[in-house]
Design a protein around this motif. Structure first.
Motif, PDB file in Angstrom:
ATOM      1  N   MET A  33       0.909  -1.247  -0.133  1.00 24.85           N
ATOM      2  CA  MET A  33       0.090   0.038  -0.105  1.00 24.85           C
ATOM      3  C   MET A  33       0.802   1.111  -0.045  1.00 24.85           C
ATOM      4  SD  MET A  33      -3.130   1.234   2.625  1.00 24.85           S
ATOM      5  CE  MET A  33      -3.903  -0.757   2.337  1.00 24.85           C
ATOM      6  N   LEU A  34       0.311   2.190  -0.503  1.00 26.34           N
ATOM      7  CA  LEU A  34       1.086   3.548  -0.669  1.00 26.34           C
ATOM      8  C   LEU A  34       0.310   4.632  -0.092  1.00 26.34           C
ATOM      9  CD1 LEU A  34       3.498   5.113  -2.285  1.00 26.34           C
ATOM     10  CD2 LEU A  34       1.711   5.437  -4.294  1.00 26.34           C
ATOM     11  N   VAL A  35       0.934   5.648   0.600  1.00 31.22           N
ATOM     12  CA  VAL A  35       0.280   6.697   1.050  1.00 31.22           C
ATOM     13  C   VAL A  35       0.881   8.028   0.271  1.00 31.22           C
ATOM     14  CG1 VAL A  35       1.831   7.107   2.851  1.00 31.22           C
ATOM     15  CG2 VAL A  35      -0.244   8.110   3.046  1.00 31.22           C
ATOM     16  N   HIS A  36      -0.159   8.882  -0.134  1.00 32.19           N
ATOM     17  CA  HIS A  36       0.029  10.139  -0.760  1.00 32.19           C
ATOM     18  C   HIS A  36       0.358  11.353   0.019  1.00 32.19           C
ATOM     19  CE1 HIS A  36      -0.593   7.949  -4.677  1.00 32.19           C
ATOM     20  NE2 HIS A  36      -1.703   7.587  -4.174  1.00 32.19           N
ATOM     21  N   SER A  37      -0.560  11.509   0.856  1.00 33.95           N
ATOM     22  CA  SER A  37      -0.674  12.574   1.827  1.00 33.95           C
ATOM     23  C   SER A  37      -1.077  12.212   3.266  1.00 33.95           C
ATOM     24  CB  SER A  37      -1.433  13.666   1.011  1.00 33.95           C
ATOM     25  OG  SER A  37      -2.581  13.223   0.629  1.00 33.95           O
ATOM     26  N   ASN A  38      -1.260  13.343   4.073  1.00 31.93           N
ATOM     27  CA  ASN A  38      -1.953  13.199   5.406  1.00 31.93           C
ATOM     28  C   ASN A  38      -1.613  11.765   6.032  1.00 31.93           C
ATOM     29  OD1 ASN A  38      -3.105  15.455   4.912  1.00 31.93           O
ATOM     30  ND2 ASN A  38      -4.707  14.449   3.628  1.00 31.93           N
ATOM     31  N   GLU A  39      -0.247  11.531   6.024  1.00 33.96           N
ATOM     32  CA  GLU A  39       0.158   9.993   6.718  1.00 33.96           C
ATOM     33  C   GLU A  39      -0.342   9.669   8.063  1.00 33.96           C
ATOM     34  OE1 GLU A  39       4.053  11.322   4.586  1.00 33.96           O
ATOM     35  OE2 GLU A  39       2.210  12.357   4.865  1.00 33.96           O
ATOM     36  N   SER A  40      -0.246  10.598   8.991  1.00 27.99           N
ATOM     37  CA  SER A  40      -0.851  10.214  10.263  1.00 27.99           C
ATOM     38  C   SER A  40      -2.248   9.765  10.272  1.00 27.99           C
ATOM     39  CB  SER A  40      -0.390  11.346  11.279  1.00 27.99           C
ATOM     40  OG  SER A  40       0.956  11.574  11.271  1.00 27.99           O
TER      41      SER A  40
END
Length: 257
Positions: free
Chosen positions: A151-158
């Motif tokens: 899975m990849l996170v682009h933004s707003n990680e927290s």
């Protein structure tokens, strides 16, 4: 004897498997196919698969590419099912599934042409990722390749990590592209190729492509007739939709630096 799941508290992948879903990768079959294309498996080569589940990936690889596969699986129910599936496929001479923990790969002394891990590293802490990646490097032959689908996170990680963890009931720690590259580099692996896309695990279109029309209908029926299962699956689907602009999938291939 198969363990009875508590749908309210069970990890998301177990809930979806109970619903009948066989493809549990964020990018689905198409993303995994990209990994196989990059790998360019040759007959007789060896593959170590982490968290082999029911053995379906191992069977597919062994059948299609005539390679030998060693799978590692911790869950006793999944282990028994995998061995049953492999025997039924007539591939006991090409596939070995061993009971083991992905954090204790040092018990495996062989080295492999490829290590395959799909939807595993995302669920580990940064320290856990580092330990597994270091073990993966140690189990690759010179010039060997690590194939990953995560899975990849682009933004707003927290926000994403907190939201996903609450929904799928396990630690969820997806990384950005650069963070995945850095994690590999610290383990002595160089990321060579990558592809990213939409997280479509519970999107209807991807489900039909992954499971087939009949399989999708069966999943929908199982969800429909079981209230507790339905509540949990719909909760996960809503969460994925709410986070659709923040999350996706990544497949990459890396090798010894």
């Amino acid at each position: 004897m198969t363990t009875t799941l508590n749908f309210a508290t069970a990890p998301g992948h177990q809930v979806l498997a109970a619903a009948g879903k066989k493809i549990l990768r964020p990018g689905g079959k198409a993303a995994t196919e990209q990994l196989f294309t990059w790998a360019n498996f040759q007959p007789g080569e060896t593959v170590l698969e982490l968290a082999a589940s029911f053995g379906e990936s191992a069977i597919q690889i062994a059948q299609r590419f005539n390679v030998r596969v060693v799978g590692v699986e911790k869950n006793p129910d999944s282990l028994a099912k995998a061995r049953e599936n492999i025997k039924a496929a007539g591939l006991s001479d090409k596939i070995t599934i061993i009971e083991g923990d992905i954090f204790q790969l040092d018990k495996i002394t062989d080295k492999f042409d490829y290590v395959l891990a799909e939807a595993i590293l995302t669920m580990q802490s940064d320290a856990g990722k580092a330990k597994i990646l270091a073990a993966i490097k140690n189990h690759l032959k010179p010039g060997g390749k690590f194939l990953s689908h995560e899975m990849l996170v682009h933004s707003n990680e927290s926000e994403v990590r907190q939201s996903l963890s609450q929904t799928i009931r396990v630690n969820a720690n997806p990384l950005t592209i650069e963070a995945w590259k850095t994690a590999c580099r610290k383990a002595g692996l160089t990321l060579q190729q990558q592809q990213t896309g939409v997280m479509g695990l519970l999107n209807l279109g991807q489900m039909v492509r992954d499971e087939g029309l009949l399989g999708t209908v069966k999943i929908a029926w199982n969800v429909l007739i079981n209230t507790n299962l339905r509540q949990r699956v719909l909760q996960m689907r809503r969460n994925f939709q709410q986070q659709r602009n923040n999350i996706g999938y990544i497949v990459f291939i890396s090798s010894d630096m």
